[in-house]
Scaffold this motif. Structure first.
Motif, PDB file in Angstrom:
ATOM      1  N   ILE A  42       5.888   0.294   0.493  1.00 11.33           N
ATOM      2  CA  ILE A  42       5.772   0.483   1.941  1.00 11.33           C
ATOM      3  C   ILE A  42       5.582  -0.855   2.644  1.00 11.33           C
ATOM      4  O   ILE A  42       4.579  -1.545   2.424  1.00 11.33           O
ATOM      5  CB  ILE A  42       4.595   1.429   2.276  1.00 11.33           C
ATOM      6  CG1 ILE A  42       4.777   2.771   1.573  1.00 11.33           C
ATOM      7  CG2 ILE A  42       4.490   1.633   3.783  1.00 11.33           C
ATOM      8  CD1 ILE A  42       3.609   3.714   1.742  1.00 11.33           C
ATOM      9  N   TYR A  43       6.534  -1.213   3.505  1.00 10.45           N
ATOM     10  CA  TYR A  43       6.475  -2.459   4.282  1.00 10.45           C
ATOM     11  C   TYR A  43       6.642  -2.115   5.758  1.00 10.45           C
ATOM     12  O   TYR A  43       7.730  -1.744   6.190  1.00 10.45           O
ATOM     13  CB  TYR A  43       7.579  -3.431   3.848  1.00 10.45           C
ATOM     14  CG  TYR A  43       7.442  -3.901   2.420  1.00 10.45           C
ATOM     15  CD1 TYR A  43       6.789  -5.099   2.131  1.00 10.45           C
ATOM     16  CD2 TYR A  43       7.950  -3.159   1.364  1.00 10.45           C
ATOM     17  CE1 TYR A  43       6.659  -5.539   0.816  1.00 10.45           C
ATOM     18  CE2 TYR A  43       7.820  -3.587   0.056  1.00 10.45           C
ATOM     19  CZ  TYR A  43       7.172  -4.778  -0.220  1.00 10.45           C
ATOM     20  OH  TYR A  43       7.033  -5.210  -1.510  1.00 10.45           O
ATOM     21  N   LEU A  44       5.536  -2.196   6.512  1.00 15.24           N
ATOM     22  CA  LEU A  44       5.563  -1.812   7.922  1.00 15.24           C
ATOM     23  C   LEU A  44       4.940  -2.909   8.775  1.00 15.24           C
ATOM     24  O   LEU A  44       4.140  -3.714   8.289  1.00 15.24           O
ATOM     25  CB  LEU A  44       4.801  -0.497   8.125  1.00 15.24           C
ATOM     26  CG  LEU A  44       5.307   0.721   7.339  1.00 15.24           C
ATOM     27  CD1 LEU A  44       4.341   1.890   7.502  1.00 15.24           C
ATOM     28  CD2 LEU A  44       6.706   1.121   7.788  1.00 15.24           C
ATOM     29  N   SER A  45       5.278  -2.911  10.059  1.00  7.60           N
ATOM     30  CA  SER A  45       4.742  -3.912  10.984  1.00  7.60           C
ATOM     31  C   SER A  45       3.273  -3.618  11.306  1.00  7.60           C
ATOM     32  O   SER A  45       2.772  -2.511  11.067  1.00  7.60           O
ATOM     33  CB  SER A  45       5.549  -3.919  12.280  1.00  7.60           C
ATOM     34  OG  SER A  45       5.343  -2.706  12.993  1.00  7.60           O
ATOM     35  N   GLY A  46       2.610  -4.613  11.897  1.00  8.72           N
ATOM     36  CA  GLY A  46       1.208  -4.457  12.262  1.00  8.72           C
ATOM     37  C   GLY A  46       0.977  -3.337  13.261  1.00  8.72           C
ATOM     38  O   GLY A  46       0.041  -2.543  13.121  1.00  8.72           O
TER      39      GLY A  46
END
Length: 574
Positions: free
Chosen positions: A223-227
């Motif tokens: 899982i790679y998501l923005s702040g």
């Protein structure tokens, strides 16, 4: 300074304080284990739910710890290790421990209601309203700050709009481990509280589960998501956590989280004693911070030392935790001393460990190379540990320490949300009034889901749009909460005829510290307004907030002194 000797002496003093001063307090206040606690008297399976002492200790300690006892002592180290050590030990035993123990004890004698209700009973209805407003606004700051910290430890790194997976791997690992940990805690709670699984066996399985989650997360983190996306997800999570029954998530998650902290502290102690380095951190650097490793000076030691080291010595947030959630779960009155007073002193021990960590890499900290407190903490301790057991363990220990800090920030933020929801509901509820008898609009705003939604939206929005611009006020606001918490319990003990003299000096000292700090803050804001330029609006906002805090403190102190005088006259007339 030898780090091992520093830690051993400090912990020994804390143990002596717990046994003798903590025991004396329990005797003077009349702790009575034969009394039925609110957790049993008002048990509803949602907020009021008896918890075994080790489980409740895990919740309470995880909630009050957060990053406070790490950040504060490391930042205050610019004054030298002697002032920091003295304030942590004296503050913890005679200020923070008294504050936390007193707040929890007063709350369980008020049906598990918040410290605001204690103020209402001991001082008056207006004082209660003022305190609740202030406490709620402070909790919004806590939600904003800790949600932002959690999101920043989860978020992916983008370079020119393109995901950098290599740079994001560590944060992605922390995120997936945290998610798996939450799911595991729900399963743990179900079997312990609904299937009566033995706590000891369940704990062993749970601790093994934590290790498994960490191993999987370090190898697999998709899982790679923005702040900002993580901020929204964290907001949804804390909204759910705030309204679900405590046995489902809050109790088991916090209990298991505490083992992360215990493991972190054990690793730290082993590293410090095993390495036993003589560090080059000065004993005393002067009464003014001229070092300023982060680029901004803390100013004069008074009041900066006592405001910066908040959770490591005394913290107003603790009174909200103790009287907000812990009091509703306390199984027996005798558990109040180890959980509240003991929990505060364990936090003092963590503060001393933080001093050892910054002392070990003092040269890097002093020259501004490594200044972020959590990084200083993890770097110093992992370096000591690896010196004893080999360089190969550095990365594992470092990652575990960062994960533990992140876990406690997440624990603090959902506890703060639940507390803010209680405060919001109490503000609109008159003594003895129930939601069923309220007018339509009050019935709506005191609905747990509505109160939670308002709190979460306000906190997350502030966290996404610039809470840091007013964060400088949080230290003073938090310590003002501590002074008011001490005042509340002092007045209540006086009202019921119990010894309250141990509150006088801590209460007035913290008021002087807070008001002095706010005076410096107001002066700085007016200087910024006079200078003009971009961002001048924030100088006005900070000045207004600081002035409101001063007015609030003065009003509450005047009413508190009047209440103490009334109680004294009433006692003399008997």
């Amino acid at each position: 300074m030898n780090a091992a000797l520093f830690l051993i002496i400090g912990v020994a003093v804390l143990i002596v304080g717990y046994i003798f001063y903590g025991g004396w307090l329990a005797k003077k206040w009349g702790v009575d284990n034969s009394r039925v606690t609110p957790a049993h008297e008002l048990e509803d399976g949602k907020d009021y739910c008896p918890a075994k002492a080790p489980v409740l200790m895990g919740h309470h300690f995880s909630s009050i710890a957060g990053a406070g006892p790490i950040n504060g002592p490391i930042q205050a180290a610019v004054f030298g290790w002697v002032p920091v050590m003295l304030w942590v030990l004296i503050g913890g035993i005679f200020f923070g421990g008294v504050h936390d123990f007193g707040a929890l004890f007063a709350s369980i004698r008020h049906k598990g209601e918040s410290i605001g209700e204690v103020i209402g009973d001991a001082i008056g209805a207006r004082a209660k309203k003022l305190f609740i407003i202030f406490a709620y606004l402070t909790l919004i700051l806590v939600v904003a700050a800790f949600a932002s910290i959690v999101a920043n430890t989860f978020k992916a790194t983008y370079v020119d709009g393109v995901l950098d997976k290599a740079a994001s791997a560590a944060n992605a690992s922390t995120a997936i481990i945290s998610i798996m940990f939450i799911l595991m805690a729900i399963v743990f709670g179900f079997f312990v509280y609904r299937r009566n699984a033995p706590l000891g066996i369940s704990t062993v399985i749970g601790v093994i589960g934590i290790a498994v989650c960490m191993y999987i997360g370090l190898q697999w983190h998709p899982i790679y998501l923005s702040g900002n996306t993580w901020m929204i997800i964290v907001g949804l999570y804390i909204a759910i956590a705030s309204v679900t029954p405590v046995w489902i998530l809050l109790q088991p998650r916090d209990y298991l989280s505490s083992f992360l902290l215990y493991a972190m502290m054990i690793l730290a102690v082993v590293g410090i004693i095993g390495c036993h380095p003589t560090v080059d951190m000065p004993a005393f650097t002067g009464f003014k911070d001229t070092l300023a490793p982060s680029g901004t000076s803390l100013g004069y030691m008074f009041p900066a030392l006592f405001v910066t080291i908040a959770c490591g010595a005394v913290s107003g947030f603790h009174s909200l935790v103790g009287s907000g959630t812990t009091a509703k779960q306390l199984d027996q009155e005798k558990d109040a001393k180890p959980i509240a007073y003991g929990g505060m002193l364990i936090e003092c021990a963590l503060a001393l460990i933080s001093v050892c960590a910054v002392g070990y890499i003092w040269a890097q900290y002093a020259d501004g190379t490594t200044v972020t407190p959590t990084v200083v903490f993890a770097t110093g301790l992992a370096s000591m540990f690896s010196k004893v057991f080999g360089a190969g363990c550095y990365n594992v220990v470092y990652s575990m320490l960062i994960l533990a800090v992140s876990a406690f920030c997440l624990t603090s933020v959902d506890t703060a949300t639940r507390l803010a929801r209680y405060m919001f509901q109490e503000f609109f509820t008159a003594p003895g009034e129930s939601r069923e008898n309220m007018p339509g609009w009050k019935k709506v705003v005191t609905n747990p889901y509505v109160a939670t939604a308002i709190t979460v939206v306000a906190g997350v929005a502030l966290g996404m749009t610039g809470y840091a611009k007013i964060w400088a006020l949080f230290g003073a606001a938090n310590q003002l909460l501590a002074a008011l918490g001490l005042l509340a319990v002092c007045c209540w003990l006086g009202k019921i005829g119990r010894n309250n003299k141990m509150f006088y000096f801590p209460m007035f000292f913290m008021l002087i510290v807070t008001l002095t700090s706010l005076a410096f803050t107001i002066k700085a804001q007016f200087a910024g307004i006079a200078a003009g330029g971009e961002g001048v609006a924030w100088f006005y906002i900070r000045a207004i907030i600081a002035i409101l805090l001063v007015v609030l403190a003065i009003v509450l102190v005047v009413e508190g002194i009047q209440a103490l005088s009334r109680n004294k006259k009433a006692a003399a007339a008997k």
